[in-house]
Design an enzyme around this catalytic site. Structure first.
Site, PDB file in Angstrom:
ATOM      1  CG  HIS A   1      50.553  45.151  66.893  1.00  0.00           C
ATOM      2  ND1 HIS A   1      51.555  45.966  67.140  1.00  0.00           N
ATOM      3  CD2 HIS A   1      50.871  44.043  67.205  1.00  0.00           C
ATOM      4  CE1 HIS A   1      52.583  45.508  67.617  1.00  0.00           C
ATOM      5  NE2 HIS A   1      51.974  44.287  67.779  1.00  0.00           N
TER       6      HIS A   1
ATOM      7  CB  CYS B   1      24.157  42.606  67.963  1.00  0.00           C
ATOM      8  SG  CYS B   1      25.654  42.948  68.759  1.00  0.00           S
TER       9      CYS B   1
HETATM   10  P1  OAD Z   1      58.187  52.612  68.580  1.00  0.00           P
HETATM   11  O1  OAD Z   1      57.800  53.981  68.665  1.00  0.00           O
HETATM   12  O2  OAD Z   1      58.769  51.915  69.696  1.00  0.00           O
HETATM   13  O3  OAD Z   1      59.722  52.600  67.983  1.00  0.00           O
HETATM   14  C1  OAD Z   1      60.087  53.628  66.440  1.00  0.00           C
HETATM   15  C2  OAD Z   1      61.294  53.422  65.934  1.00  0.00           C
HETATM   16  O4  OAD Z   1      61.333  53.998  64.671  1.00  0.00           O
HETATM   17  C3  OAD Z   1      62.293  53.974  66.781  1.00  0.00           C
HETATM   18  O5  OAD Z   1      63.394  52.685  66.690  1.00  0.00           O
HETATM   19  C4  OAD Z   1      62.793  55.018  65.807  1.00  0.00           C
HETATM   20  O6  OAD Z   1      64.458  55.096  66.178  1.00  0.00           O
HETATM   21  C5  OAD Z   1      62.490  54.695  64.382  1.00  0.00           C
HETATM   22  N1  OAD Z   1      62.384  55.606  63.639  1.00  0.00           N
HETATM   23  C6  OAD Z   1      61.909  56.978  63.728  1.00  0.00           C
HETATM   24  N2  OAD Z   1      61.966  57.726  62.692  1.00  0.00           N
HETATM   25  C7  OAD Z   1      62.357  56.881  61.734  1.00  0.00           C
HETATM   26  C8  OAD Z   1      62.632  56.927  60.335  1.00  0.00           C
HETATM   27  N3  OAD Z   1      62.223  58.161  59.713  1.00  0.00           N
HETATM   28  N4  OAD Z   1      63.205  55.917  59.761  1.00  0.00           N
HETATM   29  C9  OAD Z   1      63.079  54.624  60.248  1.00  0.00           C
HETATM   30  N5  OAD Z   1      62.964  54.486  61.463  1.00  0.00           N
HETATM   31  C10 OAD Z   1      62.699  55.422  62.290  1.00  0.00           C
HETATM   32  O7  OAD Z   1      57.288  51.991  67.554  1.00  0.00           O
HETATM   33  P2  OAD Z   1      56.995  50.437  67.135  1.00  0.00           P
HETATM   34  O8  OAD Z   1      58.497  49.912  67.393  1.00  0.00           O
HETATM   35  O9  OAD Z   1      56.446  50.256  66.068  1.00  0.00           O
HETATM   36  O10 OAD Z   1      51.810  48.300  69.804  1.00  0.00           O
HETATM   37  O11 OAD Z   1      56.440  49.938  68.388  1.00  0.00           O
HETATM   38  C11 OAD Z   1      55.877  48.837  68.533  1.00  0.00           C
HETATM   39  C12 OAD Z   1      54.605  48.740  69.012  1.00  0.00           C
HETATM   40  O12 OAD Z   1      54.324  49.467  70.406  1.00  0.00           O
HETATM   41  C13 OAD Z   1      53.368  49.485  68.453  1.00  0.00           C
HETATM   42  O13 OAD Z   1      52.647  48.454  67.398  1.00  0.00           O
HETATM   43  C14 OAD Z   1      52.225  49.724  69.431  1.00  0.00           C
HETATM   44  C15 OAD Z   1      53.512  50.190  70.256  1.00  0.00           C
HETATM   45  O14 OAD Z   1      52.766  50.083  71.974  1.00  0.00           O
HETATM   46  C16 OAD Z   1      50.524  48.534  70.076  1.00  0.00           C
HETATM   47  O15 OAD Z   1      49.720  49.478  70.391  1.00  0.00           O
HETATM   48  C17 OAD Z   1      50.121  47.048  70.589  1.00  0.00           C
END
Ligand code: OAD
Length: 248
Positions: free
Chosen positions: A118, A150
């Site tokens: 990303h 630019c």
């Molecule tokens: P999310 O906020 O959707 O999910 C975060 C996950 O981390 C959840 O499932 C939590 O349960 C878990 N979590 C929280 N604390 C944790 C810990 N200490 N150890 C392990 N897991 C933990 O975030 P992403 O899955 O990264 O994209 O989201 C995906 C994408 O959605 C991001 O890259 C971003 C967002 O919109 C863009 O901006 C394009």
């Protein structure tokens, strides 16, 4: 299903390990996730801040939000979860870390082979000529709307909703999924595609798939091992056990 001890034995023999991380791995560094109780998308609307249309409509607002996030990340430090993955890379023959995170914390903790699906929040990219400037080690420009030499506007070098992922990064991620013996999905809600499809692809290619997340996700039931705990604690334990087995 496999046990943690079986995972450690498999890791000790593995030729190729691939890991997918999401914002949960940086939660213990104090960086907000997107969808948790205090998640960014609970407080802000993605449509107003993280789409090409939002940037065209109000680039100053979008830049304010990305500067606010840059500020949090600049003050944050990698946590023991990041460190354990950097260590795991040194313990297995081939290791690829695919991340949805834009914070650069994996690289700061010493991970070498990192695929940023990303983008990176510290990159400014010119919307006209495509030139990129890395602001990670620099102060923010004085002006609210930074411009390229630019004359074009700079935008943050991240992937927004509705945009394609960088093709080279995605191809490298698919290659890792193809080749790995073990695939970890760590700290991601597994809701945002195409990243969310990688664990299932790895499983279909015959890799053992392991999830580390305190919460259940849509892929949990299909994992060979689903560990419902924090990434930092669990990864430290896995790497300590792996080192012990390798040393014996
Ligand atoms: P999310 O906020 O959707 O999910 C975060 C996950 O981390 C959840 O499932 C939590 O349960 C878990 N979590 C929280 N604390 C944790 C810990 N200490 N150890 C392990 N897991 C933990 O975030 P992403 O899955 O990264 O994209 O989201 C995906 C994408 O959605 C991001 O890259 C971003 C967002 O919109 C863009 O901006 C394009």
């Amino acid at each position: 299903m496999i046990t943690l001890d079986q995972l450690i034995s498999l890791l000790a023999k593995a030729r190729y390990v691939a890991v997918l991380t999401g914002s949960g791995i940086s939660a213990e560094s104090g960086i907000p996730t997107f969808r948790g109780a205090d998640g960014l998308w609970k407080q802000y609307r993605a449509e107003d801040l993280a789409t090409p249309e939002a940037f065209r409509r109000d680039p100053t607002l979008v830049w304010e939000w990305y500067r606010f996030r840059r500020d949090i990340i600049r003050k944050a430090e990698p946590n023991p979860g990041h460190d354990a993955l950097a260590e795991m890379e040194r313990l297995v023959p081939n290791f690829v870390l695919i991340t949805q995170n834009v914070d650069g914390l994996h690289q700061r903790s010493g991970s070498k082979t990192v695929i940023e699906l990303h983008g990176n929040i510290f990159i400014d990219r010119c919307v006209e000529c495509g030139r990129e400037v890395d602001r990670s080690g620099q102060p923010e420009p004085e002006t609210a709307l930074p411009r390229c030499e630019c004359g074009g506007l700079f935008r943050p070098g991240v992937v927004w909703f509705g945009e394609a992922l960088p093709a080279e990064a995605l191809n490298r991620a698919w290659d890792a999924v193809d080749q790995c013996d073990i695939f970890f999905s760590i700290g991601t809600s597994a809701l945002v595609y195409p990243a969310a499809g990688l664990p299932d692809m790895a499983r279909q290619r015959g890799a053992k798939v392991v999830e580390i997340n305190p919460e259940k996700t849509p892929i949990s039931s299909r994992m060979d091992l689903s560990i419902r705990e924090s990434a930092a604690h669990t990864l430290q334990e896995i790497v300590a056990k792996l080192k012990a087995v390798k040393a014996s």
